[in-house]
Write a protein that holds these residues in place. Structure first.
Motif, PDB file in Angstrom:
ATOM      1  N   GLY A  55      41.837  47.400  39.306  1.00  0.00           N
ATOM      2  CA  GLY A  55      40.661  47.370  38.462  1.00  0.00           C
ATOM      3  C   GLY A  55      39.934  46.050  38.615  1.00  0.00           C
ATOM      4  N   ALA A  56      38.759  45.951  38.027  1.00  0.00           N
ATOM      5  CA  ALA A  56      37.986  44.714  38.105  1.00  0.00           C
ATOM      6  C   ALA A  56      38.699  43.589  37.353  1.00  0.00           C
ATOM      7  CB  ALA A  56      36.601  44.926  37.516  1.00  0.00           C
ATOM      8  N   PHE A  57      38.696  42.391  37.946  1.00  0.00           N
ATOM      9  CA  PHE A  57      39.261  41.226  37.269  1.00  0.00           C
ATOM     10  C   PHE A  57      38.712  39.956  37.904  1.00  0.00           C
ATOM     11  CE2 PHE A  57      42.173  41.691  40.834  1.00  0.00           C
ATOM     12  CZ  PHE A  57      42.446  40.381  41.216  1.00  0.00           C
ATOM     13  N   SER A  58      38.898  38.857  37.204  1.00  0.00           N
ATOM     14  CA  SER A  58      38.603  37.546  37.762  1.00  0.00           C
ATOM     15  C   SER A  58      39.821  36.655  37.554  1.00  0.00           C
ATOM     16  CB  SER A  58      37.367  36.919  37.112  1.00  0.00           C
ATOM     17  OG  SER A  58      37.612  36.638  35.745  1.00  0.00           O
ATOM     18  N   ALA A  59      39.926  35.621  38.357  1.00  0.00           N
ATOM     19  CA  ALA A  59      41.047  34.694  38.247  1.00  0.00           C
ATOM     20  C   ALA A  59      40.586  33.304  38.652  1.00  0.00           C
ATOM     21  CB  ALA A  59      42.218  35.142  39.123  1.00  0.00           C
ATOM     22  N   SER A  60      41.261  32.305  38.139  1.00  0.00           N
ATOM     23  CA  SER A  60      40.996  30.924  38.543  1.00  0.00           C
ATOM     24  C   SER A  60      42.321  30.220  38.766  1.00  0.00           C
ATOM     25  CB  SER A  60      40.177  30.179  37.483  1.00  0.00           C
ATOM     26  OG  SER A  60      40.898  30.071  36.270  1.00  0.00           O
ATOM     27  N   TYR A  61      42.280  29.164  39.581  1.00  0.00           N
ATOM     28  CA  TYR A  61      43.510  28.422  39.873  1.00  0.00           C
ATOM     29  C   TYR A  61      43.202  26.946  40.076  1.00  0.00           C
ATOM     30  CZ  TYR A  61      41.803  29.217  44.654  1.00  0.00           C
ATOM     31  OH  TYR A  61      41.020  29.294  45.786  1.00  0.00           O
ATOM     32  N   GLU A  62      44.216  26.141  39.802  1.00  0.00           N
ATOM     33  CA  GLU A  62      44.211  24.716  40.112  1.00  0.00           C
ATOM     34  C   GLU A  62      45.567  24.406  40.717  1.00  0.00           C
ATOM     35  OE1 GLU A  62      43.412  22.438  36.603  1.00  0.00           O
ATOM     36  OE2 GLU A  62      41.786  23.768  35.951  1.00  0.00           O
ATOM     37  N   VAL A  63      45.570  23.846  41.927  1.00  0.00           N
ATOM     38  CA  VAL A  63      46.822  23.568  42.617  1.00  0.00           C
ATOM     39  C   VAL A  63      46.823  22.139  43.131  1.00  0.00           C
ATOM     40  CG1 VAL A  63      45.949  24.508  44.807  1.00  0.00           C
ATOM     41  CG2 VAL A  63      48.424  24.372  44.415  1.00  0.00           C
ATOM     42  N   GLY A  64      47.967  21.469  43.003  1.00  0.00           N
ATOM     43  CA  GLY A  64      48.136  20.116  43.494  1.00  0.00           C
ATOM     44  C   GLY A  64      49.341  20.029  44.417  1.00  0.00           C
ATOM     45  N   VAL A  65      49.158  19.363  45.559  1.00  0.00           N
ATOM     46  CA  VAL A  65      50.193  19.238  46.582  1.00  0.00           C
ATOM     47  C   VAL A  65      50.497  17.759  46.785  1.00  0.00           C
ATOM     48  CG1 VAL A  65      50.702  19.646  49.021  1.00  0.00           C
ATOM     49  CG2 VAL A  65      49.471  21.373  47.701  1.00  0.00           C
ATOM     50  N   ASN A  66      51.774  17.412  46.905  1.00  0.00           N
ATOM     51  CA  ASN A  66      52.151  15.997  47.036  1.00  0.00           C
ATOM     52  C   ASN A  66      52.118  15.531  48.483  1.00  0.00           C
ATOM     53  OD1 ASN A  66      54.498  16.970  48.243  1.00  0.00           O
ATOM     54  ND2 ASN A  66      55.847  16.405  46.553  1.00  0.00           N
ATOM     55  N   GLU A  67      52.554  14.279  48.707  1.00  0.00           N
ATOM     56  CA  GLU A  67      52.471  13.682  50.035  1.00  0.00           C
ATOM     57  C   GLU A  67      53.385  14.362  51.047  1.00  0.00           C
ATOM     58  OE1 GLU A  67      55.491  11.593  47.526  1.00  0.00           O
ATOM     59  OE2 GLU A  67      53.366  12.138  47.295  1.00  0.00           O
ATOM     60  N   ALA A  68      54.392  15.119  50.575  1.00  0.00           N
ATOM     61  CA  ALA A  68      55.282  15.856  51.468  1.00  0.00           C
ATOM     62  C   ALA A  68      54.754  17.258  51.773  1.00  0.00           C
ATOM     63  CB  ALA A  68      56.681  15.950  50.855  1.00  0.00           C
ATOM     64  N   GLY A  69      53.612  17.611  51.202  1.00  0.00           N
ATOM     65  CA  GLY A  69      53.043  18.929  51.425  1.00  0.00           C
ATOM     66  C   GLY A  69      53.604  19.997  50.516  1.00  0.00           C
ATOM     67  N   GLU A  70      54.353  19.613  49.484  1.00  0.00           N
ATOM     68  CA  GLU A  70      54.961  20.565  48.562  1.00  0.00           C
ATOM     69  C   GLU A  70      54.078  20.755  47.333  1.00  0.00           C
ATOM     70  OE1 GLU A  70      59.607  19.324  49.463  1.00  0.00           O
ATOM     71  OE2 GLU A  70      58.526  18.424  47.795  1.00  0.00           O
ATOM     72  N   VAL A  71      53.989  21.998  46.860  1.00  0.00           N
ATOM     73  CA  VAL A  71      53.249  22.262  45.635  1.00  0.00           C
ATOM     74  C   VAL A  71      53.986  21.608  44.466  1.00  0.00           C
ATOM     75  CG1 VAL A  71      52.450  24.037  44.041  1.00  0.00           C
ATOM     76  CG2 VAL A  71      52.302  24.428  46.500  1.00  0.00           C
ATOM     77  N   LYS A  72      53.277  20.801  43.704  1.00  0.00           N
ATOM     78  CA  LYS A  72      53.884  20.125  42.553  1.00  0.00           C
ATOM     79  C   LYS A  72      53.404  20.698  41.234  1.00  0.00           C
ATOM     80  CE  LYS A  72      56.391  17.286  42.685  1.00  0.00           C
ATOM     81  NZ  LYS A  72      57.859  17.368  42.755  1.00  0.00           N
ATOM     82  N   ARG A  73      52.211  21.269  41.220  1.00  0.00           N
ATOM     83  CA  ARG A  73      51.710  21.852  39.971  1.00  0.00           C
ATOM     84  C   ARG A  73      50.733  22.962  40.293  1.00  0.00           C
ATOM     85  NH1 ARG A  73      46.624  20.203  39.159  1.00  0.00           N
ATOM     86  NH2 ARG A  73      45.878  18.355  40.262  1.00  0.00           N
ATOM     87  N   LEU A  74      50.657  23.927  39.397  1.00  0.00           N
ATOM     88  CA  LEU A  74      49.770  25.062  39.587  1.00  0.00           C
ATOM     89  C   LEU A  74      49.433  25.657  38.235  1.00  0.00           C
ATOM     90  CD1 LEU A  74      48.440  27.294  41.412  1.00  0.00           C
ATOM     91  CD2 LEU A  74      50.637  28.485  41.281  1.00  0.00           C
ATOM     92  N   LEU A  75      48.180  25.993  38.061  1.00  0.00           N
ATOM     93  CA  LEU A  75      47.716  26.700  36.877  1.00  0.00           C
ATOM     94  C   LEU A  75      46.919  27.904  37.347  1.00  0.00           C
ATOM     95  CD1 LEU A  75      47.126  26.975  33.790  1.00  0.00           C
ATOM     96  CD2 LEU A  75      45.136  25.506  34.176  1.00  0.00           C
ATOM     97  N   VAL A  76      47.279  29.101  36.850  1.00  0.00           N
ATOM     98  CA  VAL A  76      46.573  30.326  37.218  1.00  0.00           C
ATOM     99  C   VAL A  76      46.173  31.055  35.938  1.00  0.00           C
ATOM    100  CG1 VAL A  76      46.618  32.480  38.515  1.00  0.00           C
ATOM    101  CG2 VAL A  76      47.964  30.527  39.317  1.00  0.00           C
ATOM    102  N   ARG A  77      44.923  31.459  35.878  1.00  0.00           N
ATOM    103  CA  ARG A  77      44.421  32.280  34.769  1.00  0.00           C
ATOM    104  C   ARG A  77      43.845  33.563  35.350  1.00  0.00           C
ATOM    105  NH1 ARG A  77      42.133  27.078  33.345  1.00  0.00           N
ATOM    106  NH2 ARG A  77      43.087  26.216  31.448  1.00  0.00           N
ATOM    107  N   SER A  78      43.989  34.664  34.616  1.00  0.00           N
ATOM    108  CA  SER A  78      43.371  35.919  35.039  1.00  0.00           C
ATOM    109  C   SER A  78      42.756  36.609  33.834  1.00  0.00           C
ATOM    110  CB  SER A  78      44.385  36.834  35.720  1.00  0.00           C
ATOM    111  OG  SER A  78      45.324  37.337  34.786  1.00  0.00           O
ATOM    112  N   THR A  79      41.675  37.342  34.097  1.00  0.00           N
ATOM    113  CA  THR A  79      40.952  38.027  33.030  1.00  0.00           C
ATOM    114  C   THR A  79      40.604  39.442  33.479  1.00  0.00           C
ATOM    115  OG1 THR A  79      39.957  35.929  32.322  1.00  0.00           O
ATOM    116  CG2 THR A  79      38.934  37.964  31.527  1.00  0.00           C
TER     117      THR A  79
END
Length: 203
Positions: A55-79
């Motif tokens: 179905g129809a939806f929208s989503a947003s994200y914020e992602v941060g990656v450290n100096e080793a290339g690993e994901v350290k934080r993530l925020l995901v919202r969906s509507t």
């Protein structure tokens, strides 16, 4: 002061990118900040029209990656028309994830996954390619990945493989495979997707 600004500008670049879905009626747009080494920050939004898959939806994200290339934080919202959902993640130095759906944090190892893949969002293909520098030189990496579904924000661990097909100065091709699905993804010099056959392409 002027010297400090100029110095920062040489190791930190910003860019805006937008992708249109090939089969899925969707648009994804993201602002990227590429810092020295493998540090990376992305803020984006996905809009999907109703179709036979979802179905129809929208989503947003914020992602941060450290100096080793690993994901350290993530925020995901969906509507969707019926629900608004949110989930946040942070990864500790000992490899555990803390995640929160708004009901208090939970702690999980997720099989040691240091990568995250958010369904339908092609930005997240950039992260393992950059981490393993597969757009720079020939290589192959199979890894556990924390997969986030949209719009439900359900979690599971999957194993994905990325393999260099060709590495160039301006464009590279990296093969992606998972459970019988395979695609040759074209990326730019920053490992950001230019074209993902059958999924999405940059406009």
């Amino acid at each position: 002061m002027q010297e400090q600004v100029n110095s920062t500008a040489t190791v930190r670049r910003q860019k805006m990118v937008t992708w249109r879905g090939h089969d899925l009626p969707s648009l994804e747009s993201a602002r990227l900040v590429l810092a020295e080494g493998l540090r990376f920050r992305g803020t984006g939004r996905l809009i999907v029209a109703a179709n036979t898959e979802t179905g129809a939806f929208s989503a947003s994200y914020e992602v941060g990656v450290n100096e080793a290339g690993e994901v350290k934080r993530l925020l995901v919202r969906s509507t969707t028309a019926e629900h608004e959902r949110q989930i946040s993640f942070s990864r500790s130095h000992d490899g555990f994830w803390l995640y929160d759906r708004g009901q208090g944090p939970q702690r999980e190892e997720f099989q040691g996954a240091a990568e995250v893949d958010v369904q339908f969002c092609v930005l997240f293909n950039t992260l393992p390619i950059r981490r393993h520098q597969l757009h720079r030189e020939a290589g192959e990496a199979t890894m556990p990945v924390l997969w986030v579904s949209l719009p439900e924000l359900e979690l599971k661990v999957v194993h994905q493989t990325y393999r260099t097909v060709s590495a160039g100065e301006q464009e590279s091709v990296v093969n992606f495979s998972h459970l019988g699905f395979t695609a040759d993804i074209t990326v730019c010099e920053d490992a950001v997707v230019l074209d993902y056959p059958g999924i999405s392409g940059r406009i």
